[in-house]
Design a protein around this motif. Structure first.
Motif, PDB file in Angstrom:
ATOM      1  N   GLN A 152      27.866  18.054  46.061  1.00  7.95           N
ATOM      2  CA  GLN A 152      26.797  17.839  47.031  1.00  7.95           C
ATOM      3  C   GLN A 152      27.306  17.848  48.469  1.00  7.95           C
ATOM      4  OE1 GLN A 152      25.119  14.102  45.801  1.00  7.95           O
ATOM      5  NE2 GLN A 152      24.336  14.894  43.863  1.00  7.95           N
ATOM      6  N   LEU A 153      28.621  17.898  48.622  1.00 11.82           N
ATOM      7  CA  LEU A 153      29.190  17.860  49.963  1.00 11.82           C
ATOM      8  C   LEU A 153      29.083  19.218  50.646  1.00 11.82           C
ATOM      9  CD1 LEU A 153      32.495  15.835  49.426  1.00 11.82           C
ATOM     10  CD2 LEU A 153      30.328  15.003  50.349  1.00 11.82           C
ATOM     11  N   LYS A 154      28.915  19.184  51.931  1.00 11.82           N
ATOM     12  CA  LYS A 154      29.020  20.378  52.762  1.00 11.82           C
ATOM     13  C   LYS A 154      30.173  20.146  53.723  1.00 11.82           C
ATOM     14  CE  LYS A 154      26.543  23.362  55.993  1.00 11.82           C
ATOM     15  NZ  LYS A 154      25.268  23.635  56.690  1.00 11.82           N
ATOM     16  N   LEU A 155      31.235  20.907  53.551  1.00 11.17           N
ATOM     17  CA  LEU A 155      32.422  20.710  54.358  1.00 11.17           C
ATOM     18  C   LEU A 155      32.215  21.249  55.767  1.00 11.17           C
ATOM     19  CD1 LEU A 155      35.247  21.642  51.835  1.00 11.17           C
ATOM     20  CD2 LEU A 155      34.135  19.441  52.218  1.00 11.17           C
ATOM     21  N   THR A 156      32.934  20.685  56.706  1.00 13.18           N
ATOM     22  CA  THR A 156      32.880  21.156  58.088  1.00 13.18           C
ATOM     23  C   THR A 156      33.866  22.309  58.267  1.00 13.18           C
ATOM     24  OG1 THR A 156      34.620  19.659  58.825  1.00 13.18           O
ATOM     25  CG2 THR A 156      32.359  18.812  58.843  1.00 13.18           C
ATOM     26  N   ASN A 157      33.711  23.029  59.375  1.00 14.05           N
ATOM     27  CA  ASN A 157      34.657  24.096  59.673  1.00 14.05           C
ATOM     28  C   ASN A 157      36.073  23.546  59.833  1.00 14.05           C
ATOM     29  OD1 ASN A 157      32.804  26.163  59.576  1.00 14.05           O
ATOM     30  ND2 ASN A 157      32.340  26.096  61.767  1.00 14.05           N
ATOM     31  N   GLY A 158      36.168  22.305  60.322  1.00 14.33           N
ATOM     32  CA  GLY A 158      37.491  21.696  60.473  1.00 14.33           C
ATOM     33  C   GLY A 158      38.181  21.520  59.141  1.00 14.33           C
ATOM     34  N   ILE A 159      37.445  21.029  58.156  1.00 14.49           N
ATOM     35  CA  ILE A 159      38.022  20.872  56.829  1.00 14.49           C
ATOM     36  C   ILE A 159      38.301  22.241  56.217  1.00 14.49           C
ATOM     37  CG2 ILE A 159      37.592  20.016  54.501  1.00 14.49           C
ATOM     38  CD1 ILE A 159      36.050  17.717  55.716  1.00 14.49           C
ATOM     39  N   GLY A 160      37.440  23.214  56.534  1.00 13.19           N
ATOM     40  CA  GLY A 160      37.687  24.571  56.074  1.00 13.19           C
ATOM     41  C   GLY A 160      38.996  25.113  56.621  1.00 13.19           C
ATOM     42  N   SER A 161      39.319  24.780  57.857  1.00  7.84           N
ATOM     43  CA  SER A 161      40.592  25.200  58.448  1.00  7.84           C
ATOM     44  C   SER A 161      41.761  24.562  57.720  1.00  7.84           C
ATOM     45  CB  SER A 161      40.635  24.824  59.937  1.00  7.84           C
ATOM     46  OG  SER A 161      39.677  25.559  60.668  1.00  7.84           O
ATOM     47  N   VAL A 162      41.608  23.286  57.351  1.00  9.05           N
ATOM     48  CA  VAL A 162      42.660  22.590  56.607  1.00  9.05           C
ATOM     49  C   VAL A 162      42.837  23.235  55.229  1.00  9.05           C
ATOM     50  CG1 VAL A 162      43.318  20.408  55.541  1.00  9.05           C
ATOM     51  CG2 VAL A 162      42.336  20.417  57.834  1.00  9.05           C
ATOM     52  N   ALA A 163      41.725  23.547  54.580  1.00  4.61           N
ATOM     53  CA  ALA A 163      41.795  24.186  53.269  1.00  4.61           C
ATOM     54  C   ALA A 163      42.481  25.542  53.363  1.00  4.61           C
ATOM     55  CB  ALA A 163      40.387  24.343  52.689  1.00  4.61           C
ATOM     56  N   THR A 164      42.200  26.270  54.436  1.00  4.99           N
ATOM     57  CA  THR A 164      42.842  27.569  54.642  1.00  4.99           C
ATOM     58  C   THR A 164      44.327  27.395  54.936  1.00  4.99           C
ATOM     59  OG1 THR A 164      40.771  28.472  55.500  1.00  4.99           O
ATOM     60  CG2 THR A 164      42.776  29.703  55.967  1.00  4.99           C
ATOM     61  N   LEU A 165      44.656  26.412  55.755  1.00  2.00           N
ATOM     62  CA  LEU A 165      46.049  26.146  56.103  1.00  2.00           C
ATOM     63  C   LEU A 165      46.879  25.851  54.856  1.00  2.00           C
ATOM     64  CD1 LEU A 165      48.185  25.659  58.324  1.00  2.00           C
ATOM     65  CD2 LEU A 165      47.409  23.277  58.396  1.00  2.00           C
ATOM     66  N   PHE A 166      46.292  25.109  53.913  1.00  2.00           N
ATOM     67  CA  PHE A 166      46.996  24.758  52.674  1.00  2.00           C
ATOM     68  C   PHE A 166      47.375  26.004  51.877  1.00  2.00           C
ATOM     69  CE2 PHE A 166      46.875  23.609  48.127  1.00  2.00           C
ATOM     70  CZ  PHE A 166      47.877  22.656  48.107  1.00  2.00           C
ATOM     71  N   GLN A 167      46.592  27.056  52.019  1.00  2.00           N
ATOM     72  CA  GLN A 167      46.824  28.262  51.239  1.00  2.00           C
ATOM     73  C   GLN A 167      47.844  29.213  51.869  1.00  2.00           C
ATOM     74  OE1 GLN A 167      43.092  30.045  49.554  1.00  2.00           O
ATOM     75  NE2 GLN A 167      42.118  28.498  50.815  1.00  2.00           N
ATOM     76  N   LEU A 168      48.242  28.942  53.098  1.00  2.00           N
ATOM     77  CA  LEU A 168      49.106  29.865  53.825  1.00  2.00           C
ATOM     78  C   LEU A 168      50.580  29.532  53.660  1.00  2.00           C
ATOM     79  CD1 LEU A 168      47.073  30.002  57.157  1.00  2.00           C
ATOM     80  CD2 LEU A 168      47.119  31.753  55.366  1.00  2.00           C
ATOM     81  N   ALA A 174      52.269  30.754  61.129  1.00  2.00           N
ATOM     82  CA  ALA A 174      52.741  31.234  62.425  1.00  2.00           C
ATOM     83  C   ALA A 174      51.700  32.109  63.108  1.00  2.00           C
ATOM     84  CB  ALA A 174      54.046  32.007  62.253  1.00  2.00           C
ATOM     85  N   LEU A 175      50.945  32.863  62.307  1.00  2.00           N
ATOM     86  CA  LEU A 175      49.886  33.716  62.850  1.00  2.00           C
ATOM     87  C   LEU A 175      48.613  32.937  63.156  1.00  2.00           C
ATOM     88  CD1 LEU A 175      50.290  36.814  60.483  1.00  2.00           C
ATOM     89  CD2 LEU A 175      50.902  36.693  62.908  1.00  2.00           C
ATOM     90  N   LYS A 176      48.581  31.636  62.779  1.00  2.00           N
ATOM     91  CA  LYS A 176      47.423  30.764  62.993  1.00  2.00           C
ATOM     92  C   LYS A 176      46.157  31.324  62.334  1.00  2.00           C
ATOM     93  CE  LYS A 176      49.066  28.562  67.249  1.00  2.00           C
ATOM     94  NZ  LYS A 176      50.484  28.945  67.050  1.00  2.00           N
ATOM     95  N   LEU A 177      46.332  31.841  61.128  1.00  2.00           N
ATOM     96  CA  LEU A 177      45.191  32.420  60.417  1.00  2.00           C
ATOM     97  C   LEU A 177      44.141  31.367  60.070  1.00  2.00           C
ATOM     98  CD1 LEU A 177      47.034  34.854  57.957  1.00  2.00           C
ATOM     99  CD2 LEU A 177      45.807  35.446  60.057  1.00  2.00           C
ATOM    100  N   TYR A 178      44.536  30.110  59.986  1.00  2.00           N
ATOM    101  CA  TYR A 178      43.604  29.041  59.652  1.00  2.00           C
ATOM    102  C   TYR A 178      42.555  28.834  60.740  1.00  2.00           C
ATOM    103  CZ  TYR A 178      47.051  26.646  62.573  1.00  2.00           C
ATOM    104  OH  TYR A 178      47.906  26.307  63.592  1.00  2.00           O
TER     105      TYR A 178
END
Length: 283
Positions: A152-168, A174-178
């Motif tokens: 039921q949660l809707k994540l924020t873009n900030g948390i989305g950036s953290v989730a992306t960072l975890f995958q890199l 270094a490329l700041k893809l998150y």
């Protein structure tokens, strides 16, 4: 973007290029956007279809049906709807598993497979999030309650950036893809978390990939692993490569789960080289 109907549900996809057909499938939690850099580099040689899987990106999010079998059925209907013959399948994580399961059922319809960081039960168990699968299997009642709340949660873009960072890996950080909104944004979409949890809830069925023994005549396989991958285990991937008899096995030492964005030139070159060799190999 274009779309097609899958059992009354719209499935979106990006269509570009001309030539031999190539279908690209993303990992859970993301969208077709992870393939944009690679697709741009290959569009001069191939007709590329980058799908948003059911529950992700701009495709429908019905709240159910996020099973491996259903994703294979979706791919079957897409291939049929476009009247595609002898497609090449390029996947990442669950996209790789879907590609393998499709090829197992329809080896005559697949020219070659390029599998990035394939998701199986074993490769996920070997990753940093493996303990969550242990909880799911041993405490199913608690698991369902947690999933119901998280879904039921809707994540924020900030948390989305953290989730992306975890995958890199180091290269992607270094490329700041998150910071790229097209990568972090999908995590904030309504229904996206529920879709991802639905995939994880079906993970035991991905064990079929761990035991897949390709017979003679199976489409040729290339695997690409990011050696800094936290989501799925490159170490477990070595065993999987042997089981699948992968003809080409690539390792990118400074990349993680999103290696196609971390090193798009190299990944595009690997895909192109392997598909060209597959074309030249007699059936």
């Amino acid at each position: 973007m274009e779309s097609f109907d899958f059992r009354g549900l719209p499935i979106s996809y990006e269509h570009t290029g001309q030539g031999e057909p190539v279908i690209m499938l993303h990992n859970g939690g993301s969208s077709h956007a992870i393939w944009e850099e690679v697709a741009n580099r290959l569009a001069g040689k191939y007709e590329i279809f980058a799908l948003d899987l059911l529950g992700f990106g701009d495709s429908a999010k019905p709240g159910a049906g996020y099973t491996l079998d259903n994703y294979v059925a979706m791919l079957e209907e897409f291939v049929s709807s476009r009247a595609l013959d002898k497609v090449a399948l390029v996947g990442n994580c669950m996209g790789s598993a879907i590609s393998l399961a499709f090829a197992d059922r329809h080896p005559d319809r697949v020219k070659a497979l390029v599998l990035c960081n394939p998701l199986t039960e074993s490769t996920f168990l070997g990753g940093w999030l493996g303990p969550f699968l242990w909880i799911r299997e041993r405490l199913p009642a608690l698991n369902r309650q947690v999933y119901r709340l998280l879904g039921q949660l809707k994540l924020t873009n900030g948390i989305g950036s953290v989730a992306t960072l975890f995958q890199l890996g180091p290269r992607g950080r270094a490329l700041k893809l998150y910071r790229k909104p097209e990568l972090a944004g999908p995590y904030a979409a309504t229904g996206q978390v529920e879709s991802l949890l639905g995939v994880l809830d079906d993970l035991e069925n991905y064990s079929v990939i761990d035991n897949l023994a390709p017979p003679q005549g199976f489409p040729p396989i290339c695997t690409i692993w990011g050696l800094k991958n936290k989501m799925v285990s490159p170490k477990a991937g070595r065993r999987l490569d042997s089981i699948l008899h992968a003809e080409r096995r690539e390792r990118l030492p400074d990349c993680g789960h999103l290696l196609m964005l971390e090193r798009p030139d190299e990944v595009a070159s690997i895909i192109d080289g392997f598909l060209q060799s597959a074309v030249d190999t007699p059936a």
